[in-house]
Every structure is written in C-alpha cells, then in structure tokens.
Design a protein around this motif. Structure first.
Motif, PDB file in Angstrom:
ATOM      1  N   ALA A 113      53.819 -11.792  83.988  1.00 28.26           N
ATOM      2  CA  ALA A 113      55.200 -11.392  84.309  1.00 28.26           C
ATOM      3  C   ALA A 113      55.391 -11.345  85.830  1.00 28.26           C
ATOM      4  O   ALA A 113      56.444 -11.746  86.345  1.00 28.26           O
ATOM      5  N   TRP A 114      54.362 -10.892  86.533  1.00 30.04           N
ATOM      6  CA  TRP A 114      54.426 -10.857  88.000  1.00 30.04           C
ATOM      7  C   TRP A 114      54.568 -12.272  88.572  1.00 30.04           C
ATOM      8  O   TRP A 114      55.370 -12.527  89.481  1.00 30.04           O
ATOM      9  N   THR A 147      55.820 -14.922  86.964  1.00 28.83           N
ATOM     10  CA  THR A 147      57.167 -15.384  86.600  1.00 28.83           C
ATOM     11  C   THR A 147      58.190 -14.832  87.579  1.00 28.83           C
ATOM     12  O   THR A 147      59.072 -15.547  88.065  1.00 28.83           O
ATOM     13  N   ASP A 148      58.057 -13.549  87.890  1.00 27.67           N
ATOM     14  CA  ASP A 148      59.005 -12.913  88.795  1.00 27.67           C
ATOM     15  C   ASP A 148      58.941 -13.546  90.187  1.00 27.67           C
ATOM     16  O   ASP A 148      59.968 -13.868  90.788  1.00 27.67           O
ATOM     17  N   ALA A 149      57.738 -13.765  90.679  1.00 24.57           N
ATOM     18  CA  ALA A 149      57.572 -14.357  92.008  1.00 24.57           C
ATOM     19  C   ALA A 149      58.138 -15.773  92.030  1.00 24.57           C
ATOM     20  O   ALA A 149      58.839 -16.165  92.970  1.00 24.57           O
ATOM     21  N   ARG A 150      57.844 -16.538  90.989  1.00 24.00           N
ATOM     22  CA  ARG A 150      58.334 -17.920  90.958  1.00 24.00           C
ATOM     23  C   ARG A 150      59.841 -17.968  90.849  1.00 24.00           C
ATOM     24  O   ARG A 150      60.485 -18.888  91.358  1.00 24.00           O
ATOM     25  N   THR A 151      60.432 -16.997  90.158  1.00 25.95           N
ATOM     26  CA  THR A 151      61.889 -16.979  90.040  1.00 25.95           C
ATOM     27  C   THR A 151      62.522 -16.556  91.362  1.00 25.95           C
ATOM     28  O   THR A 151      63.528 -17.114  91.783  1.00 25.95           O
ATOM     29  N   GLN A 152      61.899 -15.578  92.046  1.00 26.97           N
ATOM     30  CA  GLN A 152      62.408 -15.131  93.345  1.00 26.97           C
ATOM     31  C   GLN A 152      62.475 -16.256  94.353  1.00 26.97           C
ATOM     32  O   GLN A 152      63.377 -16.311  95.180  1.00 26.97           O
ATOM     33  N   ASP A 182      62.882 -19.306  93.763  1.00 29.72           N
ATOM     34  CA  ASP A 182      63.376 -20.478  93.073  1.00 29.72           C
ATOM     35  C   ASP A 182      64.283 -21.326  93.951  1.00 29.72           C
ATOM     36  O   ASP A 182      64.560 -22.477  93.630  1.00 29.72           O
ATOM     37  N   ASP A 183      64.760 -20.769  95.056  1.00 28.47           N
ATOM     38  CA  ASP A 183      65.604 -21.584  95.930  1.00 28.47           C
ATOM     39  C   ASP A 183      64.795 -22.231  97.061  1.00 28.47           C
ATOM     40  O   ASP A 183      65.351 -22.667  98.064  1.00 28.47           O
ATOM     41  N   ASP A 206      55.067 -26.038  91.292  1.00 26.85           N
ATOM     42  CA  ASP A 206      55.838 -24.926  90.733  1.00 26.85           C
ATOM     43  C   ASP A 206      55.884 -23.725  91.694  1.00 26.85           C
ATOM     44  O   ASP A 206      55.547 -22.604  91.315  1.00 26.85           O
TER      45      ASP A 206
END
Lengths: 491, 491
Positions: B281-282, B284-289, B291-292, B376
C-alpha cells in the motif's frame, strides 16, 4: 498508507494469512435500516427516482467544453483535464492482425475506486452507493463508496465535494488498509488507464448519506446475480478483497462438490496445477516474447480505416465501436449538466471462463492476453473475451480458442451467467455477458501455450500487484467469489 | 517456462516454501577441478591473460558503425540495433530539482542474464564465467553463465554463438526454473532498460567450456568480499535466488547475533516491522503521488546544460557523467574489434543501506526512489544512493537523507564495505562503494515518509515481480546474503 497505525486488537493487513473476511449467511443492512433484500429493492428504486440522467446524443463537433485540435484532430477538454480521444498505432509482429490503428481514450490520471468496510455485530459490511452514470443502459447501479477521477476530487469539475473521499486520502484516520493497488482498465479502449483500487476498514461511526447503504458481502454476492446491478468499478474493487480464510475449512463438508472445490481454490496452500513460480515464469516468458509490441499515440486524424463526420467516428466495417457525443442532464450528482465524448461498443460482449475441478480444487483457465493499451504488454484475461458477432462470418480457424465450446455449453455446466455493465462514465451502453462454465476437458499446454489453469488463491496473490489480471477477469473473480453464497449457485 | 515438466523427485518451484537453497560450508569446485579458492585465483589469473580488451578513447564522431542523426543529434548503430543515445526531458513537480534534461541510453531490447545451477554431491553450484567488458576498470570479472542482449543472441553482432544460451531458450530440456523475472537497470542512465534475470537448475551433465567454472554459493559469497570481482549482472541474478529455508532454523543457535538476525530476516514468517500488505500500500501511495512525473524522449541535440564537441558530451558543471566513444580490441570474446559509445560517470558512487535488528530480525531501510528511466515511477532503492562529491559544496539541507550518517559511521558498525563495478558493456569505469551499516537509530515515519524498514524475506517476495527493487538495492541484497558465510562477516 497506514504508517503502521494499526487499530488495537487487529494484527497484520488483509493480505496476511491471519486476516479473515468475516462473511456470514445472515445478510442484513445496518446504515439504511433495511433488513432484507426486498427492502433493498425499495430503497434502490427510490434512489433510481432521485438520481437520474437524461442523455441525448449530440454531434462530436457540438460538445460544449470540448474542442477538436485543428492539427491532430484529437478531441480534448478545454481545461486540459479529464481525458482526450487520440489515435493509437499498434504493431503486433506475428499476430493474426499484425498492425492496426484505432481511436483510443487517453486518461493518464490515476483515480480512486474505494470501498469503505466496517464490522457490525461481527459481520463485515460494504458502504455501497446508488450512482447513475450517463453510459448506464438502466440508470442507477451499485457503485463503490468512492469513484472519483483526480479531476473529480481536485475540483476541475467544479462540482460538489466527493463524499467519503477523506477516508481514502487522509492517512491519519484510524483505519486498516485492506487493499490498495493500481489496476488497469479496458486495454482496447483506454491507453494505459489505471485506477487505484482501495478497501479500507473503519472503526469509527460513519454517517450514512442519502444514496448510500451498508450491505454485507453476502448481500453484494446475491446482487451480483442481478443484471446490470453491481457496476464495473465495484466489481474490480471487490475482486481485490482477499478471500483466504473467509470460511473455516471444516465447513466444506456440508457443501456441494462445486462450492467445496471453490472454497479450496480460495484457501490456497492446496494442490494447484502449477506452482506460483511457474506461473510467474510463464508470464515473464510471454511478456518477453511480445516485447516487440509497439503501441504509439498518433493524431486522431491519422487513424486508418475509420470514418469521421461532425456526428461521430466509426470503423468503416461498422465493427468494434463508435466515438459519439452526449449531452447529460443529471439529478443527484455533483454537476447538473455537461457534455462529453463516449465510446459506444458494437453488440454485447462475451466474457467467459472455463473452470475445472483438479484434485478437488477449482481451477480457472486464464489467458495471457495482449491488449494495445496495457502498460506491460500482457495481462491475464478470462478464457474467452470477445464480441462474438465480430466473428460470425469468419472461418473456424480465425475464431478465438474456446469460443465455440463456451457458446455450445449445456445448461448443467453453467455456474454463473449474467449480463453486467462496463464503466458508464466513458462507455455508452457497454455490456458483457459474464459466464462461468465448468468443464472436464484437458487443455494440453503444447497446444495452448498462452493458457494456464490457476486457482483463485493464485489469482488473489497476483491481485496484490498491479498489471497482472485484466478488468474483465477481475469482474469474473468477483462473480466467482459470489458463488460461495448458497443462494448464488445456479441449479 | 517449465510447462509443468518437473524433474522427478523435485516438487514446486524455487519460490515455493519447500524449495531450499542447498548451500554448505565445504566450498569446492567441480567442473574446473579447482579444489579451493587459491586455485580459483590461479584459474582466474589465467582467464585474465586469455581474455583481455584494449580500450582506446576515440571521438564520438569517429565511431565506426555508429552515426549521429543529422536532425536529432541522436547517436545510433547503423543496424538500428543495440542501443541509441538520446535525450530525456524529465518533469518532477514538487521535487528539489523539478525539471531537467539529460542524455540517456535507449535500449528497448530485453536481454538475458542467466545462471545455470547444478547439484554436485548435495551442494548447489553456479556456472560462472570469467568475462571481460570494455568498461571494466580491471579486465576480467565473474559474470553469469549467460549475459546476452537480444542483438547478441539473434546474431546482429555477427559474433560467435553465445555459450549455454540454449539452456535458457529451449523449453523442452529437463530443467527446473528457479527464477525468471524482468528487472530494471540504472534508471539514471537507461530509459526503461530491463533484463530477464533467470536461474535454471539442470540435471544432465554439462560440459564446462574454457572461461567457465562451477562455484558453490558459499564460494561466490566469499568472492563478493573482493573488489570489482563479481560483476553487476551476476549480482542482480544472485539477488533473485530465493534464500528462505537455506539453513535449518536450529542452526541459528551457534551464530553471532548479527548472522542469526540475518537468517531470521531471510526466513520470513517472523516479526517484520510492517506487513507485506502495508508495504504494498505504501508503494501504491508513493507511485500515485508521483504520478505526474513525466519523462519524455527528446532529440539529443535538445538537452539543455550539456555541451557537445566531436569528442564527447558532458554537463557544463562537469558533474554527473560524460558520453564518450571507445575503440575495443578484444581476445576471448565473440567479436575481435568494435567501437561504441559509453557512459563515463563522475567519481565513485556510494550505495549504502542502514540495517537494524528489530525484535531479533534484521531489517533493511529501503527508500522509495524516483528515477527518470523507471517504467513505473518509483522503485525501492538502498537507504543512500548518490555520488557524494556532487554534494560537497551544498548545504546540509540539500544533502540526501542519511548520507552523513553513513559516511560518519564507526568501523564496528560496518558489516560490508567493498567497491564493486557496474555493467562494463555500457558504463566506463563505473564503480560504487557498497556499504552495509548496522544502526540502532529510530527512523520516525512522519519524518521519513519515503523510507521503510523491510526484512530480506519481504524483499525476496518483491523480487519475484518486476520493477519493485532497483539494481543498486539488488546488488546489496546479494551482498547481504553473502554475510551468511562465517568468513564473510567483518570483525
């Protein structure tokens, strides 16, 4: 992100063996005070009256807020947000169709699909939302607690705040993260689209807003038997809910053979046809083999074989899909009126898996499938995924493997058979027949190198990671889980 | 791909719990009839005499077989194969350096890095190769059995056939696939470069060719203590070798505290600071943060802040790296003479992890690290990864977290400290100091949200999948595994 802030008395996360999904047979509502599914129907009808969209087709050229780039022909929102319709140039050396171009939706933002879960009297409940989308053929469908693009929740929309979003964005709340993983969506229509699939367990009281209700997992499973009711976004999140240990192992004795095999398949640690290491090596090999797949964005005006007029874009054969424009007037949603382009697919698709009991454990026949829009070449799809009418006039050799077998199946082999809708925010009346067919046949690996029998536990392990299991297969995994419920298994 | 073709008597794949890596203390050679490491030294010296390269710097403009595109300035091979040197435009909104451009190597082919392993008298041996690469500062280094780009093995090279390649390409041989996973390489120098990391166990007799020898895992571990000896490609494959169950649990009693904690860390199933679900989950969160993050290929002529003359390309500050040309004359290799561009980094890098015993289990402090070339967005890197001299004149606030702590460490905290080389086929004299430092310090998550303590078992679980653990961290994981050997632990 829980940052280690576990609630007292709870150990580990959902993905750990000790985490049990606490389903029970006694299905009941809590938030909405609706004690049974008959009252659910009443609530749901009421929601349908309060939440509606009136969708009118309008020419692509007349979409307020959208413009066609004069140089590329790409269709984009004037804010630069939401999504654009562009062209895609695909090269698949060695494939039956080795090269083509097509329109595709480019939506690089990662949105949130989140379900809030909470235990009431020892029973895990999901906070579901009755939500209408312009592409839904039937109005309201049951959606996750939160279903929001980044544009939604950063306010580009200029609409109302997204309810319950704070549970998924604010890391300091006392909650338990059960799942948090980015998963792909339709690779034939979206370029590298991903959403974050989240399940969060809360321990504090939660106010139930209009249009939301708590349902048990068992109830959600029953409702999965109903046409066009549980929407795609809810299904993909439900597929990420870990099912290992959901039932005590000794309860299998009272079950029919199919459900006992299903339960063993979810449990893991029992005989799987292939080891996880072999499955991963097979995926690596397939992804390396197709490593010269190229999918490059091109100007929409450069797609070949597609026609465009002020109204729409369509393939010259009439096959595949159309890009259309709609004007939406909505009640009960964030925004009252808007226009947007949508993809309108041809016909009803077929999404089917063959399942087989191998040494008493249910296995699902998965297909290593190339789609143009995938981030990493291949994802695991169902046994069959196509629109059958596209193949009506082709020779048997050109038809997808297992298609005819699935279509010719006898009723006593069918374990699940329901038409469900795809995402109604981008796709107009996109519906698939989801089918689970039990078989005894052999599938020789030499003859079918792109297929493997896998257990639901193995699929669950892959679902902890991104880009392994495609959106259609995830829907079917949610449907397969639903067959645990006695009521759900077809006669 | 084993296609289920297991050898009799072997169950499951390496990644399953029942698979044990059978290391023993008694290190001995089989193929080369070299009974101890003294004789290894003799063999290795002999290989160094038979395999050599003479590397001469030549101007980029004079590289035979290579051309500079007149429009873009990109440097490519006339065959269109191997790799190109292009430009990369990076946008990292919110970062300390939010945007830059740089030259980068674009090598889209997925090559094979493979180690053949075989049991002799109950001891698992690796078939290692003494291989020279033009970028090696010291000539020969120990490499995997096979280290081949796709251009290598499809014959673009016009060189000799790659020895032992058939074991990794021919699926019908009776072997056991122990690991098969694509892993990234240096994201600062390569655009989305990946190689397939493979370990295959064979059961048939294997002819040992000149320049190859069987080494036990224990011997390889000892040799990892030697400067510039085990090459990068060997280290990344070794990191993918599963270590769970490598030693019976009851042998920990005789070990010092550090090695016992290391063994527990590899075993898994024991107290880890964070659950696997929380780690995922950590990520996923980092990769989403992030994401730009945008990393777009641009013409090499459009990189800003870089200078180019007929000789080379370099950053105007002298920092980072240079793109140079070399003329290579080689003996004992597939081809006798060739020219190519290479990347020559500035200075010796530092690759360091902090490790800590938490409840008797060794944990490694991993960093969720953004590099421009990653597929990624983020991969897990070591605690510190940088070239310290780039930061000599900067304020403390601008220095990477933990850098000063690692540099100021006292000798009794150091568990591993060896300079090792990076890939000598693309990088010229690229060397890093690899360092494992034991600490007792707290690392508050609020203060360091991009760092997490993880066990080696958790890292091993992530290494079954692509794009989680970066190449520098994988090297350090191989080094950490090597500390199991009594001889390897520093005083």
């Amino acid at each position: 992100m829980t940052d280690g802030a576990m609630a007292p008395g709870l150990s580990g996360s959902a993905s750990d063996p000790e985490m049990h999904v606490r389903t029970v047979e006694s299905a009941r509502f809590v938030g909405g005070q609706v004690p049974d599914l008959a009252e659910f129907d009443q609530w749901y009808d009421e929601c349908g009256k309060q939440n509606y969209t009136e969708v009118e087709r309008v020419p692509l050229e007349d979409l307020a807020g959208w413009r066609t780039d004069p140089v590329t022909g790409n269709i984009g929102h004037h804010s630069g947000k939401f999504f654009t319709v562009q062209g895609l140039d695909v090269r698949l050396p060695g494939a039956a169709v080795p090269a083509w171009t097509q329109p595709i939706i480019n939506q690089p933002e990662v949105g949130i699909l989140g379900i809030l879960v909470k235990e009431f009297d020892g029973v895990l409940h999901c906070l579901m939302q009755a939500k209408v989308e312009p592409g839904n053929a039937n109005g309201v469908q049951l959606s996750p607690t939160v279903q929001a693009t980044r544009s939604n929740y950063t306010g580009v929309h200029k609409g109302k705040a997204v309810p319950y979003l704070e549970y998924f964005r604010d890391r300091d709340r006392p909650h338990r993260m059960i799942a948090d993983v980015r998963q792909s969506e339709q690779g034939a229509w979206f370029h590298r689209k991903r959403n974050r699939n989240m399940i969060i367990e809360v321990f504090e009281p939660v106010e139930v807003l209009d249009g939301f209700c708590w349902l048990t997992i068992g109830q959600v499973h029953e409702l999965l038997q109903v046409e066009d009711l549980i929407n795609m976004d809810a299904r993909t999140v439900l597929a990420c809910l870990p099912f290992a240990g959901a039932q005590p192992a000794d309860t299998t004795s009272g079950l029919d053979g199919f459900r006992a095999a299903l339960m063993r398949s979810c449990e893991g640690g029992r005989g799987s046809r292939h080891s996880m290491g072999d499955i991963l090596a097979w995926i690596t090999d397939a992804r390396t083999q197709y490593d010269d797949v190229h999918a490059t964005m091109i100007p929409l005006d450069q797609v070949r074989g597609w026609r465009r007029n002020p109204e729409a874009i369509w393939h010259e054969t009439g096959a595949f899909f159309r890009v259309i424009g709609v004007n939406v007037r909505a009640g009960g949603r964030e925004v009252g009126q808007w226009m947007q382009p949508m993809i309108e697919p041809l016909g009803i698709g077929l999404v089917a898996v063959l399942v087989k009991r191998i040494d008493g454990v249910l296995h699902v026949l998965m297909h290593a499938r190339v789609e143009a829009g995938y981030l990493d070449v291949i994802e695991l799809g169902p046994t069959v995924q196509c629109t059958p009418e596209n193949y009506d006039h082709l020779t048997p050799a050109a038809r997808p493997p297992f298609l005819d077998e699935v279509l010719a199946t006898s009723p006593d082999q069918i374990r699940y058979d329901t038409v469900l809708s795809e995402e109604g925010g981008r796709f107009y009346h996109a519906r698939n027949r989801y089918l689970v067919v039990e078989t005894n046949r052999d599938v020789p690996l030499q003859q079918y190198p792109d297929y493997r029998w896998m257990t639901l536990s193995q699929l669950g392990e892959l679902l902890r990671h991104s880009h392994y299991v495609n959106i259609q297969a995830r829907s079917l995994i949610a449907c397969l889980h639903s067959l645990w419920s006695k009521q759900a298994v077809l006669a």
